[in-house]
Design an enzyme around this catalytic site. Structure first.
Site, short mmCIF file in Angstrom:
data_model
loop_
_atom_site.label_atom_id
_atom_site.label_comp_id
_atom_site.label_asym_id
_atom_site.label_seq_id
_atom_site.Cartn_x
_atom_site.Cartn_y
_atom_site.Cartn_z
N ARG A 67 24.56 15.81 17.95
CA ARG A 67 25.71 16.70 17.76
C ARG A 67 26.18 17.26 19.10
NH1 ARG A 67 22.71 20.99 13.90
NH2 ARG A 67 20.77 21.14 15.05
N GLU A 74 28.36 24.09 17.21
CA GLU A 74 28.12 22.65 17.24
C GLU A 74 29.09 21.91 16.31
OE1 GLU A 74 23.29 22.87 17.79
OE2 GLU A 74 24.18 23.32 15.85
N LYS A 104 30.84 18.48 10.49
CA LYS A 104 30.55 19.88 10.17
C LYS A 104 30.70 20.70 11.44
CE LYS A 104 26.27 21.60 9.30
NZ LYS A 104 25.05 21.92 8.50
N THR A 124 23.30 34.43 10.81
CA THR A 124 22.85 33.60 11.93
C THR A 124 23.61 32.27 11.94
OG1 THR A 124 20.64 34.56 11.94
CG2 THR A 124 20.84 32.36 12.88
N ASP A 132 7.12 37.55 7.52
CA ASP A 132 8.28 37.75 8.40
C ASP A 132 8.00 38.99 9.23
OD1 ASP A 132 11.06 38.63 9.28
OD2 ASP A 132 11.63 36.87 8.12
N THR A 184 12.15 30.49 11.22
CA THR A 184 12.50 31.73 11.91
C THR A 184 13.70 31.49 12.81
OG1 THR A 184 11.08 31.28 13.83
CG2 THR A 184 10.06 32.39 11.94
N VAL A 235 11.58 24.04 10.51
CA VAL A 235 13.04 24.08 10.32
C VAL A 235 13.76 24.88 11.41
CG1 VAL A 235 14.83 24.89 8.72
CG2 VAL A 235 12.77 23.84 7.81
N GLY A 256 13.19 25.49 14.74
CA GLY A 256 13.37 25.01 16.12
C GLY A 256 14.42 23.92 16.12
N ASP A 257 15.66 24.26 16.48
CA ASP A 257 16.75 23.30 16.30
C ASP A 257 17.77 23.37 17.42
OD1 ASP A 257 17.84 25.74 15.71
OD2 ASP A 257 18.71 25.17 13.79
N LYS A 273 14.61 26.59 21.93
CA LYS A 273 14.36 27.32 20.67
C LYS A 273 13.35 26.52 19.85
CE LYS A 273 17.19 29.17 16.80
NZ LYS A 273 17.39 28.15 15.76
P1 NAD Z 1 17.94 34.31 9.52
O1 NAD Z 1 18.29 35.00 10.79
O2 NAD Z 1 18.66 34.69 8.27
O3 NAD Z 1 16.37 34.48 9.22
C1 NAD Z 1 15.38 34.26 10.18
C2 NAD Z 1 14.19 35.16 9.88
O4 NAD Z 1 13.14 34.87 10.83
C3 NAD Z 1 14.48 36.65 10.00
O5 NAD Z 1 14.18 37.32 8.78
C4 NAD Z 1 13.59 37.12 11.15
O6 NAD Z 1 13.09 38.46 10.97
C5 NAD Z 1 12.47 36.09 11.09
N1 NAD Z 1 11.70 35.94 12.31
C6 NAD Z 1 12.15 35.87 13.60
N2 NAD Z 1 11.11 35.70 14.44
C7 NAD Z 1 10.00 35.64 13.68
C8 NAD Z 1 8.63 35.44 13.98
N3 NAD Z 1 8.19 35.29 15.24
N4 NAD Z 1 7.72 35.45 12.95
C9 NAD Z 1 8.15 35.62 11.68
N5 NAD Z 1 9.45 35.80 11.33
C10 NAD Z 1 10.37 35.81 12.33
O7 NAD Z 1 18.11 32.76 9.81
P2 NAD Z 1 18.27 31.56 8.74
O8 NAD Z 1 19.69 31.32 8.42
O9 NAD Z 1 17.29 31.78 7.64
O10 NAD Z 1 17.80 30.36 9.66
C11 NAD Z 1 16.44 30.25 10.03
C12 NAD Z 1 16.33 29.23 11.14
O11 NAD Z 1 16.59 27.93 10.63
C13 NAD Z 1 17.31 29.45 12.28
O12 NAD Z 1 16.62 29.25 13.49
C14 NAD Z 1 18.36 28.38 12.08
O13 NAD Z 1 18.96 27.99 13.28
C15 NAD Z 1 17.51 27.26 11.48
N6 NAD Z 1 18.21 26.28 10.67
C16 NAD Z 1 17.79 25.00 10.77
C17 NAD Z 1 18.38 24.03 9.99
C18 NAD Z 1 17.88 22.62 10.07
O14 NAD Z 1 18.50 21.71 9.50
N7 NAD Z 1 16.75 22.38 10.69
C19 NAD Z 1 19.43 24.35 9.11
C20 NAD Z 1 19.82 25.69 9.01
C21 NAD Z 1 19.19 26.66 9.80
#
Ligand code: NAD
Length: 344
Positions: A48, A59, A72, A87, A164, A204, A227, A229-230, A234
């Site tokens: 992407r 992105e 997207k 987020t 969390d 996270t 999930v 680390g993307d 990060k």
């Molecule tokens: P969000 O901000 O709603 O939730 C993330 C949660 O992680 C928060 O509640 C925060 O308090 C918690 N957190 C942060 N650091 C922490 C730690 N060290 N230990 C425990 N908890 C911790 O975000 P979201 O929308 O739920 O997305 C979560 C992650 O998934 C993001 O990094 C996002 O970029 C990623 N994501 C990945 C994909 C994929 O396809 N791989 C798709 C969507 C989102």
């Protein structure tokens, strides 16, 4: 005659999810994902296109199977919830490769949560030990309930442990999921959350190379669904976990930039998950093997998700129409659409 673009907005996406149910939708979407992953080689694929700033990333994720094109738009701003924003937000489009016209437009913030859970569930159904009953979730934000429901739909997981750093997030997680019949243990440490887990989902958000999960916390036989680390810079896993695991990825050129394996050399061995689905590569080979899905989210999954929601809502009032294509009667006379001299 103007061709209108079918449109599913946020309110209608939410109505559709309420109408059909998260687990039914994730199960249905998994079938579309499986059929698109099975024809992986037919798709046009690039990592992407990311625009990084100190605030986060924006992105664009394009792909095409030479009949239908999709993209997207998605952002990732881990500091957003502290400012009252999500987020991750997204929207996306399907277009006709034949004439290049857009066909279908949708909100994709809810849809991304569904598709991310559906991909995780599809992968875990293939790779996790079949006797898995207990999942630990590290991170209880926006994606977390969808992940839990995806794993129940695909693997029947009803026992969850959740951790969390924000207690309000775990409270919200329990409030949303306990009424749906899950048994949830709220852990006060990661050690406690993962102690008896067959599957560990890390989800996270923090723009940092974190160690959310340590090597010492990963027992043989576990399936890790990583999930969060993307993005470059990060990550969530201690790097040595990758050495003990078989690592499965979506599209290696993108995962090497964005996934947990960014911590490793460019030739670190990975298995492309589509090849497991089509029988070209083995999945789990022993009960003690650690399988790790280094999820970053790839364009083909969004293509499948858009196709699924389009088909599932076709011909209903869940779709409205947007006039997005300027189409004069004479295709060479675009200027005719402007009624020069006529008061507006
Ligand atoms: P969000 O901000 O709603 O939730 C993330 C949660 O992680 C928060 O509640 C925060 O308090 C918690 N957190 C942060 N650091 C922490 C730690 N060290 N230990 C425990 N908890 C911790 O975000 P979201 O929308 O739920 O997305 C979560 C992650 O998934 C993001 O990094 C996002 O970029 C990623 N994501 C990945 C994909 C994929 O396809 N791989 C798709 C969507 C989102």
């Amino acid at each position: 005659m103007t061709q209108l673009v079918e449109f599913v907005d946020v309110a209608n996406m939410a109505r559709w999810i309420q109408r059909d149910g998260v687990e039914n939708i994730i199960s249905g979407m998994m079938k579309y994902l499986e059929s698109d992953f099975a024809r992986w080689e037919r798709f046009d694929k690039i990592p992407r296109v990311a625009s990084h700033t100190p605030f986060g990333v924006i992105e664009l994720m394009p792909t095409s199977d030479m009949e239908t094109y999709s993209f997207k738009y998605v952002n990732g701003h881990p500091s957003n919830p502290g400012r009252g924003f999500q987020t991750v937000t997204a929207f996306g489009l399907l277009a006709d490769v034949d004439n290049g016209y857009p066909l279908f437009l949708a909100e994709m913030t809810l849809l991304t949560a569904l598709r991310t859970a559906a991909v995780s569930a599809m992968v875990a159904k293939t790779l996790a030990r079949p006797d898995s009953t207990h999942m630990a979730l590290i991170g209880a934000g926006s994606q977390s309930e969808f992940q839990a429901l995806g794993f129940r739909a695909a693997l029947g997981i009803e026992k969850l442990s959740v951790y969390d750093v924000d207690p309000a997030a775990t409270e919200k997680f329990c409030r949303n999921l306990e009424p749906l019949g899950f048994s949830i243990h709220v852990a006060t440490t990661v050690d406690e959350a993962v102690a008896d887990a067959d599957i560990i989902t890390t989800c996270t958000a923090d723009k940092a190379q974190n160690t959310v999960l340590k090597d010492s916390q990963v027992r043989p036989g576990v399936h890790i669904n990583a999930v969060g680390g993307d993005c470059p810079g990060k990550t969530e896993l201690e790097s040595s976990i990758l050495d003990r695991s078989t690592v499965f990825v979506e599209f290696p050129p993108q995962t090497r930039i964005e996934g947990e394996i960014q911590q490793k050399d460019p030739d670190f061995p990975v298995v492309e998950f589509w090849q497991v689905l089509t029988g070209g590569q083995p999945g789990r080979t022993s009960p003690d093997e650690i399988t790790l899905f280094d999820s970053v989210g790839f364009a083909i999954s969004d293509f499948s998700a858009l196709r699924y929601v389009r088909d599932a809502t076709a011909g209903t009032d869940l779709q409205t129409f947007v006039d997005l294509i300027a189409e004069p009667e004479d295709p060479k006379d675009l200027f005719s659409l402007i009624k020069v001299g006529v008061p507006v």
